[in-house]
Scaffold this motif. Structure first.
Motif, PDB file in Angstrom:
ATOM      1  N   ARG A 170      43.512 -35.886 -32.966  1.00  0.00           N
ATOM      2  CA  ARG A 170      42.594 -34.848 -32.474  1.00  0.00           C
ATOM      3  C   ARG A 170      41.187 -35.410 -32.480  1.00  0.00           C
ATOM      4  N   TYR A 215      37.225 -33.692 -32.010  1.00  0.00           N
ATOM      5  CA  TYR A 215      36.388 -32.533 -31.721  1.00  0.00           C
ATOM      6  C   TYR A 215      34.941 -32.904 -32.048  1.00  0.00           C
ATOM      7  N   GLY A 261      31.132 -27.364 -42.745  1.00  0.00           N
ATOM      8  CA  GLY A 261      32.023 -27.856 -43.779  1.00  0.00           C
ATOM      9  C   GLY A 261      32.088 -26.821 -44.895  1.00  0.00           C
ATOM     10  N   HIS A 282      40.259 -31.067 -47.479  1.00  0.00           N
ATOM     11  CA  HIS A 282      41.570 -31.052 -46.823  1.00  0.00           C
ATOM     12  C   HIS A 282      42.601 -31.688 -47.736  1.00  0.00           C
ATOM     13  N   TYR A 312      43.423 -26.627 -45.248  1.00  0.00           N
ATOM     14  CA  TYR A 312      42.066 -26.467 -45.784  1.00  0.00           C
ATOM     15  C   TYR A 312      42.098 -25.908 -47.204  1.00  0.00           C
ATOM     16  N   ARG A 361      39.231 -23.944 -49.026  1.00  0.00           N
ATOM     17  CA  ARG A 361      37.908 -23.416 -48.662  1.00  0.00           C
ATOM     18  C   ARG A 361      37.126 -22.829 -49.840  1.00  0.00           C
TER      19      ARG A 361
HETATM   20  C1  T46 Z   1      35.487 -30.659 -41.044  1.00  0.00           C
HETATM   21  C2  T46 Z   1      34.117 -30.494 -40.494  1.00  0.00           C
HETATM   22  C3  T46 Z   1      33.380 -31.784 -40.354  1.00  0.00           C
HETATM   23  C4  T46 Z   1      39.924 -24.706 -34.647  1.00  0.00           C
HETATM   24  O1  T46 Z   1      40.549 -23.720 -34.214  1.00  0.00           O
HETATM   25  N1  T46 Z   1      40.288 -25.971 -34.287  1.00  0.00           N
HETATM   26  C5  T46 Z   1      39.636 -27.068 -34.744  1.00  0.00           C
HETATM   27  O2  T46 Z   1      40.022 -28.212 -34.408  1.00  0.00           O
HETATM   28  C6  T46 Z   1      38.512 -26.874 -35.617  1.00  0.00           C
HETATM   29  C7  T46 Z   1      37.754 -28.082 -36.165  1.00  0.00           C
HETATM   30  C8  T46 Z   1      38.149 -25.611 -35.963  1.00  0.00           C
HETATM   31  N2  T46 Z   1      38.833 -24.531 -35.476  1.00  0.00           N
HETATM   32  C9  T46 Z   1      38.399 -23.180 -35.837  1.00  0.00           C
HETATM   33  C10 T46 Z   1      38.618 -22.806 -37.283  1.00  0.00           C
HETATM   34  C11 T46 Z   1      37.525 -21.795 -37.556  1.00  0.00           C
HETATM   35  O3  T46 Z   1      37.970 -20.505 -37.160  1.00  0.00           O
HETATM   36  O4  T46 Z   1      37.003 -23.068 -35.592  1.00  0.00           O
HETATM   37  C12 T46 Z   1      36.413 -22.226 -36.580  1.00  0.00           C
HETATM   38  C13 T46 Z   1      35.277 -22.953 -37.275  1.00  0.00           C
HETATM   39  O5  T46 Z   1      35.836 -24.029 -38.062  1.00  0.00           O
HETATM   40  P1  T46 Z   1      35.196 -24.488 -39.443  1.00  0.00           P
HETATM   41  O6  T46 Z   1      34.513 -23.349 -40.096  1.00  0.00           O
HETATM   42  O7  T46 Z   1      36.256 -25.178 -40.230  1.00  0.00           O
HETATM   43  O8  T46 Z   1      34.105 -25.534 -38.929  1.00  0.00           O
HETATM   44  P2  T46 Z   1      33.265 -26.573 -39.765  1.00  0.00           P
HETATM   45  O9  T46 Z   1      32.282 -27.175 -38.844  1.00  0.00           O
HETATM   46  O10 T46 Z   1      32.761 -25.968 -41.024  1.00  0.00           O
HETATM   47  O11 T46 Z   1      34.337 -27.698 -40.191  1.00  0.00           O
HETATM   48  C14 T46 Z   1      34.821 -28.591 -39.199  1.00  0.00           C
HETATM   49  C15 T46 Z   1      36.299 -28.877 -39.472  1.00  0.00           C
HETATM   50  O12 T46 Z   1      37.019 -27.633 -39.528  1.00  0.00           O
HETATM   51  C16 T46 Z   1      36.503 -29.608 -40.773  1.00  0.00           C
HETATM   52  O13 T46 Z   1      37.805 -30.132 -40.828  1.00  0.00           O
HETATM   53  O14 T46 Z   1      35.738 -31.551 -41.834  1.00  0.00           O
HETATM   54  O15 T46 Z   1      34.082 -29.793 -39.239  1.00  0.00           O
END
Ligand code: T46
Length: 134
Positions: free
Chosen positions: A32, A34, A46, A50, A118, A120
Motif C-alpha cells: 500500500r 498513501y 499518528g 501497529h 492499530y 490507539r
Molecule cells: C500511520 C501514520 C503515519 C483508511 O481507511 N485507509 C488507510 O490506508 C489509512 C492510512 C487510513 N484510513 C482511515 C482510517 C481513519 O478512519 O483514515 C482515517 C484516518 O486515519 P488515521 O487517523 O489512522 O490517520 P493518521 O494520519 O493519524 O495515521 C496514518 C496511518 O493510519 C498510520 O498507519 O502510521 O499515518
C-alpha cells in the motif's frame, strides 16, 4: 532505539532530481502507498502503534517531525529531505507533528489497511510491548 533512515537513490541533473524507489530499496513487500497532505501546522497525526505493519515515511515536500516511542525511549526525528526515508517497524508508537506549509508525507506500507492492526491507546501500547517482550 535504533533509528533506520533509508537512502532513496536519486538521479540528478541541471533540470532537477528524480527519486527512485525500486522494490529493493524497501525492506518489505509493498502492499500500500498513501500520503498525508494539507496537514495544518497545529495538527498532530499518528498517535498509535501497529502490531504488524512496517512503514517507510518519505517527506516528498516540506518538513515534519516524527516522535517515536518504544515504551522505554523516545526519539524525535525531523524529516525534510525527499531522498531520506524513515523506516518504522511494528510495535513503535509514532506521532507526526510540526508540519510545514505544503508538507507531503508519503507512506509505503507492508500491509493493506486493517484497523485491527492499530493500537490507539498509549496504555494499551505499553501493555502490548511489555507482554510481547516476555
Ligand atoms: C500511520 C501514520 C503515519 C483508511 O481507511 N485507509 C488507510 O490506508 C489509512 C492510512 C487510513 N484510513 C482511515 C482510517 C481513519 O478512519 O483514515 C482515517 C484516518 O486515519 P488515521 O487517523 O489512522 O490517520 P493518521 O494520519 O493519524 O495515521 C496514518 C496511518 O493510519 C498510520 O498507519 O502510521 O499515518
Amino acid at each position: 532505539m535504533e533509528i533506520q533512515l533509508i537512502d532513496i537513490p536519486k538521479i540528478q541533473n541541471a533540470k532537477g532530481n528524480i527519486g527512485v524507489i525500486e522494490l529493493d530499496v524497501v525492506p518489505f513487500d509493498i502492499k500500500r502507498v498513501y500520503y498525508l497532505y494539507d496537514v495544518p501546522s497545529s495538527a498532530s497525526r499518528g498517535g498509535h502503534a501497529h502490531k504488524n505493519l512496517q512503514q517507510l515515511l518519505v517527506p516528498l515536500s516540506g518538513s515534519f517531525d516524527v516522535v517515536l516511542k518504544d515504551g522505554t525511549e523516545e526519539v524525535t526525528i525531523t524529516l525534510n529531505k525527499p531522498d531520506k526515508g524513515l523506516l518504522i517497524n511494528n510495535n513503535i508508537w509514532r506521532e507526526l507533528e510540526n508540519f510545514s506549509s505544503g508538507a507531503v508525507c508519503m507512506v509505503i506500507a507492508s500491509r493493506v489497511y486493517d484497523e485491527a492492526d492499530y493500537i490507539r491507546e498509549y496504555a494499551d501500547f505499553l501493555d502490548y510491548v511489555r507482554t510481547n517482550k516476555k
